[in-house]
Design a protein around this motif. Structure first.
Motif, PDB file in Angstrom:
ATOM      1  N   ILE A  66       4.513  14.238  -2.555  1.00  0.00           N
ATOM      2  CA  ILE A  66       3.937  13.437  -3.622  1.00  0.00           C
ATOM      3  C   ILE A  66       4.138  14.194  -4.925  1.00  0.00           C
ATOM      4  O   ILE A  66       3.567  15.262  -5.119  1.00  0.00           O
ATOM      5  N   GLU A  98       7.993  14.678   6.190  1.00  0.00           N
ATOM      6  CA  GLU A  98       7.040  14.601   5.083  1.00  0.00           C
ATOM      7  C   GLU A  98       7.775  14.307   3.790  1.00  0.00           C
ATOM      8  O   GLU A  98       8.822  14.886   3.505  1.00  0.00           O
ATOM      9  N   CYS A 153      -2.864   6.664  -2.479  1.00  0.00           N
ATOM     10  CA  CYS A 153      -2.336   7.830  -1.772  1.00  0.00           C
ATOM     11  C   CYS A 153      -1.189   7.422  -0.866  1.00  0.00           C
ATOM     12  O   CYS A 153      -1.169   6.325  -0.301  1.00  0.00           O
ATOM     13  N   LEU A 154      -0.240   8.302  -0.706  1.00  0.00           N
ATOM     14  CA  LEU A 154       0.818   8.092   0.257  1.00  0.00           C
ATOM     15  C   LEU A 154       0.259   8.283   1.654  1.00  0.00           C
ATOM     16  O   LEU A 154      -0.436   9.267   1.924  1.00  0.00           O
ATOM     17  N   THR A 155       0.546   7.354   2.524  1.00  0.00           N
ATOM     18  CA  THR A 155       0.060   7.465   3.886  1.00  0.00           C
ATOM     19  C   THR A 155       1.193   7.322   4.869  1.00  0.00           C
ATOM     20  O   THR A 155       2.239   6.820   4.540  1.00  0.00           O
ATOM     21  N   ALA A 177       6.879   0.895   6.324  1.00  0.00           N
ATOM     22  CA  ALA A 177       6.004   2.065   6.271  1.00  0.00           C
ATOM     23  C   ALA A 177       6.686   3.217   5.545  1.00  0.00           C
ATOM     24  O   ALA A 177       6.052   3.935   4.761  1.00  0.00           O
ATOM     25  N   PHE A 178       7.986   3.381   5.773  1.00  0.00           N
ATOM     26  CA  PHE A 178       8.716   4.461   5.114  1.00  0.00           C
ATOM     27  C   PHE A 178       8.852   4.181   3.621  1.00  0.00           C
ATOM     28  O   PHE A 178       8.638   5.064   2.785  1.00  0.00           O
ATOM     29  N   ARG A 215       5.694   4.992   1.823  1.00  0.00           N
ATOM     30  CA  ARG A 215       5.528   6.428   1.576  1.00  0.00           C
ATOM     31  C   ARG A 215       6.365   6.875   0.389  1.00  0.00           C
ATOM     32  O   ARG A 215       5.910   7.655  -0.454  1.00  0.00           O
ATOM     33  N   THR A 221       0.312   2.096  -0.068  1.00  0.00           N
ATOM     34  CA  THR A 221      -0.003   2.052   1.351  1.00  0.00           C
ATOM     35  C   THR A 221       0.906   1.055   2.054  1.00  0.00           C
ATOM     36  O   THR A 221       1.483   0.147   1.425  1.00  0.00           O
ATOM     37  N   ASN A 222       1.026   1.220   3.350  1.00  0.00           N
ATOM     38  CA  ASN A 222       1.847   0.302   4.127  1.00  0.00           C
ATOM     39  C   ASN A 222       1.301  -1.116   4.031  1.00  0.00           C
ATOM     40  O   ASN A 222       2.054  -2.083   3.872  1.00  0.00           O
TER      41      ASN A 222
END
Length: 231
Positions: free
Chosen positions: A214, A211, A229-231, A139-140, A143, A148-149
């Motif tokens: 982006i 955070e 998009c970064l999530t 997940a990191f 980002r 997306t993850n």
């Protein structure tokens, strides 16, 4: 030859040397140069001989293709990964080994601007899991990489199966790739004294980063299966 080799025929000239942040591992700079040359060559190969229309890209890498090439350069993308993940410099070498291994295992594949960024974030993440005692999760990395993850999870599975889960890199193979990159460094800036970093982090810590910004040139980072998009 073990490593990806790109002949400099005038179209793939090395970029002029720029001032490097002393804190940035040298391997990032030379790896970005090598990959830019590879991408330039494969972009030419991906074009049909007549009309300039794109020919069919290597189907084996279609899972890594975006809708359009991201605006962020390979060099800035590598810097971003290193800045936020703090993975060992050796992870970038091993990630390069994995990409080279993948290309040789699937000869029809082309590393182009539509897929090089996703190949990098996936390969470096996998390398960090193998090499570093402590590392961030998928997940990191998603980002940081601008995907997306769910997409990165899918890319990791695709990547592992394409390599037949052959992730072992012996010390002899690792050293051969380091020497190859150092020879490329000599061609780039003419020095014979600089060595790329071979270290592995054994005591690195995971920081809680609330955070990850982006960057403007990552806003076009999208694939057919993600919203970009970064999530």
């Amino acid at each position: 030859m073990l490593a990806i080799s790109v002949t400099d025929n005038g179209q793939n000239r090395l970029p002029e040397q720029t001032e490097q942040d002393p804190a940035t591992p040298r391997v990032l700079s030379i790896l970005s140069v090598v990959l830019e040359r590879l991408v330039n060559r494969d972009e030419v190969l991906s074009l049909s001989s007549g009309g300039g229309a794109p020919a069919r890209l290597g189907k084996n890498l279609e899972a890594f293709h975006g809708v359009r090439p991201p605006a962020i350069t390979i060099a800035k993308y590598l810097d971003r990964i290193y800045k936020y993940t703090n993975c060992s410099p050796a992870c970038f070498v091993v990630g390069y080994v994995y990409i080279d291994r993948l290309v040789h295992r699937h000869p029809g594949s082309l590393v182009v601007r539509l897929n090089v960024h996703r190949l990098l974030v996936t390969s470096i993440m996998v390398a960090a899991k193998i090499l570093d005692d402590v590392h961030y999760n998928n997940a990191f990395y998603a980002r940081v990489g601008g995907v997306t993850n769910a997409e990165l999870n899918r890319l990791e599975v695709e990547f592992l199966f394409m390599l037949d889960f052959e992730l072992t890199v012996t010390s002899r193979v690792f050293e051969s790739y380091c020497l190859h990159l150092e020879r490329e460094m000599i061609l780039w800036n003419g020095t014979t004294t600089l060595k790329i970093e071979r270290g592995i982090h054994t005591t690195n810590t995971i920081e809680d980063i609330a955070e990850i910004p982006i960057e403007e040139d990552m806003e076009s980072f999208s694939s057919p299966l993600s919203n970009g998009c970064l999530t």
